[in-house]
Write a protein that holds these residues in place. Structure first.
Motif, mmCIF file in Angstrom:
data_model
loop_
_atom_site.group_PDB
_atom_site.id
_atom_site.type_symbol
_atom_site.label_atom_id
_atom_site.label_comp_id
_atom_site.label_asym_id
_atom_site.label_seq_id
_atom_site.Cartn_x
_atom_site.Cartn_y
_atom_site.Cartn_z
ATOM 1 N N LEU A 26 -6.349 -4.697 12.710
ATOM 2 C CA LEU A 26 -4.979 -5.165 12.891
ATOM 3 C C LEU A 26 -4.060 -3.957 13.052
ATOM 4 C CD1 LEU A 26 -4.821 -7.984 10.179
ATOM 5 C CD2 LEU A 26 -4.952 -8.294 12.658
ATOM 6 N N LEU B 131 -0.449 -6.405 11.551
ATOM 7 C CA LEU B 131 -0.663 -6.425 10.100
ATOM 8 C C LEU B 131 0.602 -6.898 9.384
ATOM 9 C CD1 LEU B 131 -2.460 -5.820 7.662
ATOM 10 C CD2 LEU B 131 -1.613 -3.457 7.725
ATOM 11 N N ILE C 143 -6.074 -7.495 4.023
ATOM 12 C CA ILE C 143 -4.860 -6.685 4.113
ATOM 13 C C ILE C 143 -5.176 -5.224 3.816
ATOM 14 C CG2 ILE C 143 -2.574 -6.286 3.147
ATOM 15 C CD1 ILE C 143 -2.719 -8.778 4.875
ATOM 16 N N THR D 12 1.108 -10.550 9.952
ATOM 17 C CA THR D 12 0.171 -11.346 9.157
ATOM 18 C C THR D 12 0.646 -11.460 7.707
ATOM 19 O OG1 THR D 12 -1.678 -10.695 10.585
ATOM 20 C CG2 THR D 12 -2.230 -11.543 8.395
ATOM 21 N N LYS D 13 1.160 -10.369 7.168
ATOM 22 C CA LYS D 13 1.692 -10.408 5.810
ATOM 23 C C LYS D 13 2.834 -11.426 5.715
ATOM 24 C CE LYS D 13 0.692 -5.559 4.639
ATOM 25 N NZ LYS D 13 1.313 -4.233 4.322
ATOM 26 N N ALA E 62 -6.942 -3.864 6.743
ATOM 27 C CA ALA E 62 -6.185 -4.120 7.980
ATOM 28 C C ALA E 62 -7.113 -4.659 9.069
ATOM 29 C CB ALA E 62 -5.473 -2.859 8.452
#
Length: 409
Positions: free
Chosen positions: A284, A289, A263, A292-293, A266
């Motif tokens: 990402l 991003l 994260i 994905t979180k 990224a």
């Protein structure tokens, strides 16, 4: 050792007078082995390992023995290499004696071990290769001796597969048969090198012509319309986001782990890629991003509901119980649901949309190759050339429309 004793020990039959090669007998291994770091780095960043496997007590010295092998790659790759190492120590590393009478299905096993040990083929490519060989074995007869297969037999099977003699019952495409042709060529080249056949029969067979349909791709406006419809909390819809925003193959989507995501940086790390080093790191974009979180947060919530701990080894496309979906199931879901998103393209065509978008945006062929994980730069170059030719055509149309418009006034 006579042939009967040899058969009892190894499972392979060898006639008298044919004990010509070195024999590789089973070695007993204990446990799952251990993987030790060779670098003073956190596991996530370490790339040098030592694989250690206990092989029991030496009957002469009475001391316990350990076999070791150095490995370079990620921890997940080291785990895969450990399984191969144990299999190599526990099994046969090559065909023993005269393998010409072995059935084609049985011969695939030592061939697979040889291909794994060579390090020249990616695991994903090897899976596809073995799938092709087994499909051919089913069509020609699994017990048919390797040495008895001739060029005319292969041609006959190709003809039959074209009219529906396939596992699915559907006629095989030229592209599919072309893939089987390549797999058979390598397979019989191995048998020839082993001395189990006198000639590679595939060399006398004409390669089936590929008949792949021109790949379709989403336009920029269509991508802009599709992405907001996708809910990353749904594992399948998140997989579509990974394909469109990162260019992943369906199997790469289903294999990706939480541990592969950074994260802070990224980025998404893809293992067992077809690139030279076997790894590719994909940046990402902001949309991917954030998706994905949300996906990782949803995974944690789902697991907590079932009183299961969150782990970095959990797949990004895992269900509520932590199990990942298969590539086949993913493809089937998309086929059944794509119309409600206003899309008719296949998963592969969605991936092609990503590469086409890169090419039309002026991204270099080298960067396209690395982001897509293509084994050859030729594929990326074709995409780049095609999309830039379209851009130039649009530019010329614009210029001449302007000229003609001026002349008409």
């Amino acid at each position: 050792m006579n042939p009967v004793e040899l058969w009892r020990v190894t499972g392979f039959w060898m006639p008298f007078g044919r004990i010509e090669r070195q024999l590789h007998f089973n070695m007993r291994t204990n446990g799952k082995g251990s993987i030790a770091r060779r670098e003073k780095k956190p596991r996530k960043y370490c790339r040098k390992w030592q694989l250690r496997v206990s092989v029991g007590k030496n009957p002469k010295t009475g001391k316990y023995q350990t076999k070791a092998r150095n490995f370079t790659g990620t921890y997940q790759q080291a785990q895969l290499a450990m399984r191969d190492f144990i299999a190599e120590l526990s099994g046969l590393s090559m065909v023993i004696g005269d393998g010409s009478n072995m059935g084609i299905l049985a011969y695939i096993e030592p061939y697979t071990v040889s291909r794994k040990n060579s390090g020249k083929v990616k695991q994903s490519s090897l899976k596809k290769e073995i799938w092709n060989l087994k499909a051919f074995a089913r069509a020609i007869g699994e017990e048919k001796p390797v040495a008895s297969i001739k060029a005319r037999d292969i041609e006959k099977i190709f003809e039959e597969m074209r009219v529906g003699n396939t596992p699915s019952g559907k006629p095989a495409s030229g592209t599919y048969l072309s893939g089987i042709y390549s797999s058979l060529k390598a397979f019989f080249a191995y048998a020839y090198k082993q001395g189990d056949i006198e000639h590679n029969p595939v060399l006398d067979v004409e390669r089936p012509s590929a008949d792949t349909k021109p790949k379709r791709a989403l336009k920029r406006s269509e991508i802009a319309s599709l992405l907001p419809q996708l809910d990353p909390r749904n594992r399948f819809e998140y997989g579509i986001i990974l394909i469109i925003c990162c260019g992943l193959r369906r199997s790469e989507c289903t294999d990706a782990l939480v541990d592969n995501v950074s994260i802070d940086d990224a980025t998404l790390e893809i293992l067992d890629s077809k690139t030279d080093n076997g790894i590719r790191v994909i940046p990402l974009v902001a949309f991917a991003l954030e998706a994905t979180k949300q996906r990782i947060e949803q995974i944690g919530s789902d697991l907590a509901f079932f009183d299961k701990p969150m782990s970095k080894d959990i797949h990004l496309m895992a269900d509520e119980s932590g199990r990942s979906v298969t590539p086949h199931h993913f493809g089937k879901w998309w086929q059944e649901n794509r119309e409600r998103f206003g899309v008719s393209l296949t998963l592969h065509e969605l991936r092609h949309s990503f590469s086409s978008l890169l090419g039309s945006s002026g991204v270099s062929p080298k960067d396209i190759q690395e982001l897509m994980g293509h084994a050859s730069p030729d594929t990326a170059l074709k995409i780049y050339t095609h999309t830039n030719t379209e851009n130039k055509a649009r530019a010329l149309d614009s210029v001449f429309d302007s000229v003609l418009g001026t002349n008409s006034n």
